[in-house]
Design an enzyme around this catalytic site. Structure first.
Site, PDB file in Angstrom:
ATOM      1  CE  LYS A   4      10.791  21.441 -11.044  1.00 14.71           C
ATOM      2  NZ  LYS A   4      10.206  20.512 -10.082  1.00 14.71           N
ATOM      3  CG  HIS A  56      -1.683  -1.244   1.453  1.00 14.61           C
ATOM      4  ND1 HIS A  56      -2.967  -1.468   1.001  1.00 14.61           N
ATOM      5  CD2 HIS A  56      -1.306  -2.399   2.071  1.00 14.61           C
ATOM      6  CE1 HIS A  56      -3.356  -2.684   1.347  1.00 14.61           C
ATOM      7  NE2 HIS A  56      -2.372  -3.280   1.997  1.00 14.61           N
ATOM      8  CB  SER A  92      12.187  24.096 -15.000  1.00 14.09           C
ATOM      9  OG  SER A  92      11.464  25.308 -14.940  1.00 14.09           O
ATOM     10  CD  GLU A 100       7.529  13.704 -15.115  1.00 12.78           C
ATOM     11  OE1 GLU A 100       7.643  14.135 -13.976  1.00 12.78           O
ATOM     12  OE2 GLU A 100       7.751  14.417 -16.116  1.00 12.78           O
TER      13      GLU A 100
END
Ligand code: ARG
Length: 462
Positions: free
Chosen positions: A292, A164, A286, A299
């Site tokens: 960043k 979980h 970024s 992704e």
């Protein structure tokens, strides 16, 4: 009423320009991927035609060799990017026939004897898929090897095991990475089953009902290096689309493995976890935030997995509504099929160097080992002292705040049974991936040998 659009002259007659554009769809571009396969199918077909009984022979062996010489020249032009499929051709099949007729006159017009574009496109897709599936399998073996290697190198590095997503029990980086390796090897088994289904030759089915000529379908199948011809000629045509959906189904499983790996890595590379850091070259920046380092690659692995599933769904839905026999709907299965293959391969290829360069932060991993992670281990210690498990469970549960910090390394060292953190069988995984590699090598050799023999030149072309 709108004036009728001008008709366009094609190999098979005049077709309304708008109808032609609509029906050809994206074939003019997509079929570039099938040029080599189409030439090979034609080479095998004419070789077979030239071996038919003399009484009904449409081509002599000398003529077949002339056609093959032109096909080889065409293959070289295509390799140089100089072979064009035009809208008037509709697709690769008629483009190759146009080319042969331009070069060979009446002889070129004979090559379509005893076949149809329906069995032609079916054989093209199967030949294309054969090479691609071997590529996928080889890339799976490479990534599985990177994961197995990572697993072995970090076998003793403690990592909290989660259920979980909550801390559960002591585990290791080796167990985590090795799980992804084994998942890929299971996916490879599915792909191999798809490969074997694909390894059957549809040529000679023609439109789907055979031809009134003594063609030798076994010979054509052998010439192209297929395991066997497809038995029933209608099935040969009906299996289009269905086969692609099976292959895409296996690719979807590969992508499910990869998206889980990517999702784990997105989480575990977050600064709040900091278990792993991506190799510098895998971070993208970024445009506004100078600090960043985003995991864009990971992704996109997740979204590509969604897209491969969508490719399979598209093909399944096309097949579901198509009746027996060739139906033009099947043409629209081509794009998701080619796309699903290309996307899966690109994803496998980007992840192998990422895994090889992934850095492990031992200190951050150890930080996760709060005393509660050892609760089950403690209960099992009480069991060893003679307490029934349920009593031990309740005892520990009632005294959770008294749990002592234990040594993660010592906890791992006790998990020695098969497949547990201290019982991983790296050699077994290596053996399975070597089996995949040798399957690929053997199949590639067989295929390339058959093609070289068929064309009389070295293959792949140099
Ligand atoms: N481009 C077509 C396809 O991919 C080739 C077959 C066309 N056959 C036909 N009967 N119109 O399906």
């Amino acid at each position: 009423m709108k004036p009728k659009a001008a008709g366009q002259k094609t190999t098979v007659g005049v077709i309304d320009a708008e109808v032609l554009a609509f029906t050809a769809g994206r074939d003019v571009e997509l079929d570039r991927a099938l040029i080599a396969a189409d030439c090979l199918g034609t080479a095998a077909h004419v070789t077979m035609l030239a071996r038919m009984p003399k009484s009904c022979r449409v081509l002599t062996p000398v003529e077949a060799r002339k056609v093959i010489a032109q096909l080889v020249a065409l293959l070289r032009r295509a390799q140089a990017g100089a072979f064009e499929i035009t809208l008037a051709d509709q697709d690769v099949h008629l483009a190759v026939e146009r080319h042969l007729t331009a070069k060979l006159g009446a002889l070129g017009k004979k090559v379509h004897t005893g076949r149809s574009r329906n069995d032609q496109v079916a054989v093209d897709l199967r030949l294309y898929a054969k090479e691609e599936l071997l590529g996928v399998l080889a890339e799976i073996a490479t990534l599985a090897a990177a994961l197995n290697d990572f697993s072995r190198r970090h076998a003793a590095v403690p990592m909290v095991g989660r259920t979980h997503q909550q801390p559960a029990m002591p585990s290791s980086v080796g167990l985590w990475a090795g799980a992804h390796a084994e998942s890929l090897l299971d996916d490879a088994a599915l792909l191999t089953a798809a490969y074997n289904l694909n390894d059957q030759c549809p040529l000679g089915a023609a439109a789907g009902y055979g031809v009134p000529l003594p063609i030798d379908r076994q010979l054509v199948s052998d010439l192209l290096g297929f395991a066997r011809p497809i038995g029933n000629v209608l099935h040969a045509i009906n299996s289009r689309g269905k086969l692609e959906s099976v292959i895409l189904g296996a690719l979807t499983q590969v992508m499910l493995t990869l998206s889980r790996l990517a999702q784990d890595l997105v989480l575990f590379t977050m600064p709040e976890f900091g278990y792993f850091s991506l190799p510098a070259e895998f971070g993208t920046g970024s445009s506004i935030m100078p600090q960043k380092k985003n995991p864009d690659v990971l992704e996109l692995v997740r979204s590509r997995a969604a897209r491969v599933t969508a490719c399979q769904t598209a093909v399944l839905d096309i097949v579901r509504s198509a009746p027996s026999g060739y139906n033009r709907d099947l043409q629209d299965a081509k794009e998701p099929f080619l796309e699903g293959l290309a996307m899966t391969r690109a994803t496998l290829r980007i992840l192998a160097p990422l895994m090889a360069g992934l850095a492990v932060n031992r200190a951050a991993l150890l930080k996760g080992f709060t005393p509660d992670v050892f609760a089950t281990d403690r209960a099992l210690e009480l069991v060893a002292g003679g307490l029934p498990f349920r009593d031990a469970y309740h005892h520990v549960k009632a005294h959770l705040d008294e749990l002592q910090q234990m040594s993660p390394a010592a906890a791992l060292a006790k998990k020695t049974h098969l497949g547990a953190p201290a019982g991983l069988d790296f050699a077994a995984v290596a053996g399975r991936l070597r089996a995949v590699e040798s399957f690929v090598r053997k199949e590639w050799q067989g295929l390339h040998r058959a093609i070289a023999r068929l064309l009389g030149v070295a293959w792949p072309l140099t």
